[in-house]
Design an enzyme around this catalytic site. Sequence first.
Site, short mmCIF file in Angstrom:
data_model
loop_
_atom_site.label_atom_id
_atom_site.label_comp_id
_atom_site.label_asym_id
_atom_site.label_seq_id
_atom_site.Cartn_x
_atom_site.Cartn_y
_atom_site.Cartn_z
CB CYS A 49 6.19 -3.38 4.53
SG CYS A 49 6.40 -1.84 3.59
CB CYS A 83 4.77 -2.47 1.11
SG CYS A 83 6.83 -2.34 1.45
#
Length: 118
Positions: free
Chosen positions: A39, A36
């Site tokens: 993230c 991600c």
Amino acid sequence: MAGTSEWVRAVGDADFAAEVLASELPVLVEFTADWCPPCRMMVPVLAELAAERATELRVVTVDVDVNPETQAGYGVLSMPTLMLFSKGEPIWSAVGARPKRWLGQELTEALTRARAAA
């Protein structure tokens, strides 16, 4: 594991209850994944907030690919999902990366509301 640093600890299905739900301090949980990109953008933001607010809250990450029970238990579908827990209950949540100043303000407001309600 994604998002860990000196101030940010990785937790999983096995220790989530002890590390988050039973914590004396409020706990900011980032549900994250190695794949991600947003993230990864949150790693320095969370590390700075964790260091600056170490006396008022803890910050942990949960890798959703490794910990599906916790992810499913809180209905997390998008990463990063941030949840603030106080006294074992989620009191605030948000989806997506955010700047440190914005996240800090949201956390302050959520903690203020939680203290007022206690």
